[in-house]
Design an enzyme around this catalytic site. Structure first.
Site, short mmCIF file in Angstrom:
data_model
loop_
_atom_site.label_atom_id
_atom_site.label_comp_id
_atom_site.label_asym_id
_atom_site.label_seq_id
_atom_site.Cartn_x
_atom_site.Cartn_y
_atom_site.Cartn_z
N LYS A 1 0.84 -1.20 0.00
CA LYS A 1 0.00 0.00 0.00
C LYS A 1 0.88 1.26 0.00
O LYS A 1 2.10 1.18 0.21
CB LYS A 1 -0.94 -0.06 1.21
CG LYS A 1 -1.94 -1.24 1.15
CD LYS A 1 -2.85 -1.23 2.38
CE LYS A 1 -3.83 -2.40 2.37
NZ LYS A 1 -4.72 -2.37 3.57
N TYR B 1 -12.25 -2.68 -3.37
CA TYR B 1 -12.77 -2.66 -2.00
C TYR B 1 -14.29 -2.61 -1.96
O TYR B 1 -14.87 -2.27 -0.93
CB TYR B 1 -12.16 -1.49 -1.23
CG TYR B 1 -10.73 -1.73 -0.77
CD1 TYR B 1 -10.40 -2.89 -0.03
CD2 TYR B 1 -9.72 -0.82 -1.03
CE1 TYR B 1 -9.10 -3.11 0.40
CE2 TYR B 1 -8.42 -1.04 -0.59
CZ TYR B 1 -8.11 -2.19 0.13
OH TYR B 1 -6.83 -2.40 0.58
N ASN C 1 -1.77 -0.24 7.40
CA ASN C 1 -1.27 -1.59 7.69
C ASN C 1 -0.45 -2.20 6.56
O ASN C 1 -0.28 -3.41 6.47
CB ASN C 1 -2.43 -2.50 8.13
CG ASN C 1 -3.48 -2.67 7.06
OD1 ASN C 1 -3.34 -2.14 5.96
ND2 ASN C 1 -4.51 -3.42 7.36
N HIS D 1 -1.91 -5.51 1.40
CA HIS D 1 -3.16 -6.22 1.14
C HIS D 1 -2.81 -7.61 0.64
O HIS D 1 -1.89 -7.78 -0.15
CB HIS D 1 -3.98 -5.50 0.05
CG HIS D 1 -5.10 -6.36 -0.48
ND1 HIS D 1 -6.32 -6.45 0.15
CD2 HIS D 1 -5.15 -7.22 -1.54
CE1 HIS D 1 -7.08 -7.32 -0.51
NE2 HIS D 1 -6.40 -7.79 -1.54
N GLU E 1 -9.29 -10.63 -7.98
CA GLU E 1 -8.42 -9.47 -7.74
C GLU E 1 -7.24 -9.44 -8.71
O GLU E 1 -6.85 -8.37 -9.18
CB GLU E 1 -7.91 -9.50 -6.29
CG GLU E 1 -9.02 -9.28 -5.28
CD GLU E 1 -8.55 -9.37 -3.83
OE1 GLU E 1 -9.36 -9.09 -2.93
OE2 GLU E 1 -7.37 -9.70 -3.59
P1 IDP Z 1 -7.53 -7.32 5.31
O1 IDP Z 1 -6.77 -6.23 4.58
O2 IDP Z 1 -6.71 -7.91 6.41
O3 IDP Z 1 -8.11 -8.36 4.38
P2 IDP Z 1 -10.22 -6.23 5.53
O4 IDP Z 1 -11.17 -6.51 6.65
O5 IDP Z 1 -10.50 -6.85 4.21
O6 IDP Z 1 -8.76 -6.61 6.05
O7 IDP Z 1 -10.17 -4.65 5.36
C1 IDP Z 1 -9.55 -4.06 4.25
C2 IDP Z 1 -8.69 -2.91 4.70
O8 IDP Z 1 -9.54 -1.90 5.22
C3 IDP Z 1 -7.73 -3.22 5.86
O9 IDP Z 1 -6.51 -3.79 5.42
C4 IDP Z 1 -7.51 -1.84 6.44
O10 IDP Z 1 -6.58 -1.09 5.63
C5 IDP Z 1 -8.89 -1.22 6.27
N1 IDP Z 1 -9.71 -1.36 7.47
C6 IDP Z 1 -10.41 -2.44 7.86
N2 IDP Z 1 -11.06 -2.21 9.00
C7 IDP Z 1 -10.77 -0.94 9.34
C8 IDP Z 1 -11.16 -0.10 10.42
O11 IDP Z 1 -11.90 -0.48 11.33
N3 IDP Z 1 -10.64 1.17 10.41
C9 IDP Z 1 -9.81 1.63 9.44
N4 IDP Z 1 -9.43 0.87 8.39
C10 IDP Z 1 -9.90 -0.39 8.35
MG MG Z 2 -9.57 -8.15 2.91
#
Ligand code: IDP
Ligand code: MG
Length: 150
Positions: A9, A49, A112, A115, A126
């Site tokens: 990212k 997304y 984080n 992805h 994807e």
């Molecule tokens: P993942 O990336 O581990 O698969 P997902 O639940 O698919 O997690 O969420 C996609 C992305 O959305 C996460 O990597 C993170 O960047 C963001 N995200 C998910 N939940 C939150 C939240 O509660 N606050 C802010 N960003 C979030």
């Molecule tokens: Mg995800």
């Protein structure tokens, strides 16, 4: 062989740790089948997304992923989807285990770093969103017998 889509990212590229992140996956044994630096458009972000549309963090997520270039990769190996996610660590980087990418280099859920596809079915979708067929390269890696037993 299984494939997964990995995105480094914008925070990973801006913090100059894209190489370090790629290194983690390479050293685990996953093979790079495709890779490019690219700017994600709003349209692509909305598609990628789409499953999170309506969630409170959706708008921030789209603006985060479109804020600066990313590195997109297709990684290949046995159980590539699960293996890559294990190496990435928990979504909430603040809780991710040390030794994982997020656990070693990130602090918060909103920044984080990476992805990774969450299922083989979503990986196919994807990969098709981010890569043209001709961008995915099939080749022999001559150390494979030292990584994957036949
Ligand atoms: P993942 O990336 O581990 O698969 P997902 O639940 O698919 O997690 O969420 C996609 C992305 O959305 C996460 O990597 C993170 O960047 C963001 N995200 C998910 N939940 C939150 C939240 O509660 N606050 C802010 N960003 C979030
Ligand atoms: Mg995800």
């Amino acid at each position: 062989m299984d494939q997964t889509l990995i995105l480094i990212k914008p925070d990973g590229v801006q913090r100059s740790i894209a190489g370090t992140i790629i290194d983690r996956f390479e050293r685990r044994g996953l093979k790079i089948a495709a890779m490019k630096l690219m700017q994600v458009s709003k349209e692509l972000a909305n598609k990628h997304y789409g499953i999170h549309e309506g969630k409170p963090f959706f708008a921030d997520l789209v603006s985060y992923i479109t804020s600066s270039p990313i590195v997109a990769m297709v990684l290949e190996g046995p159980n590539a989807v699960d293996v890559a996610r294990n190496s990435m660590g928990e979504t909430n980087a603040g809780k991710a285990a040390p030794g994982t990418i997020r656990g070693d280099f990130a602090l918060t859920i909103g920044r984080n770093l990476v992805h990774g596809s969450d299922s083989p079915e979503n990986a196919v979708k994807e990969i098709n969103l981010f890569f043209k067929k001709e961008e995915i390269v099939s080749y022999e890696r001559n150390n494979d017998p030292w990584i994957i037993e036949s």
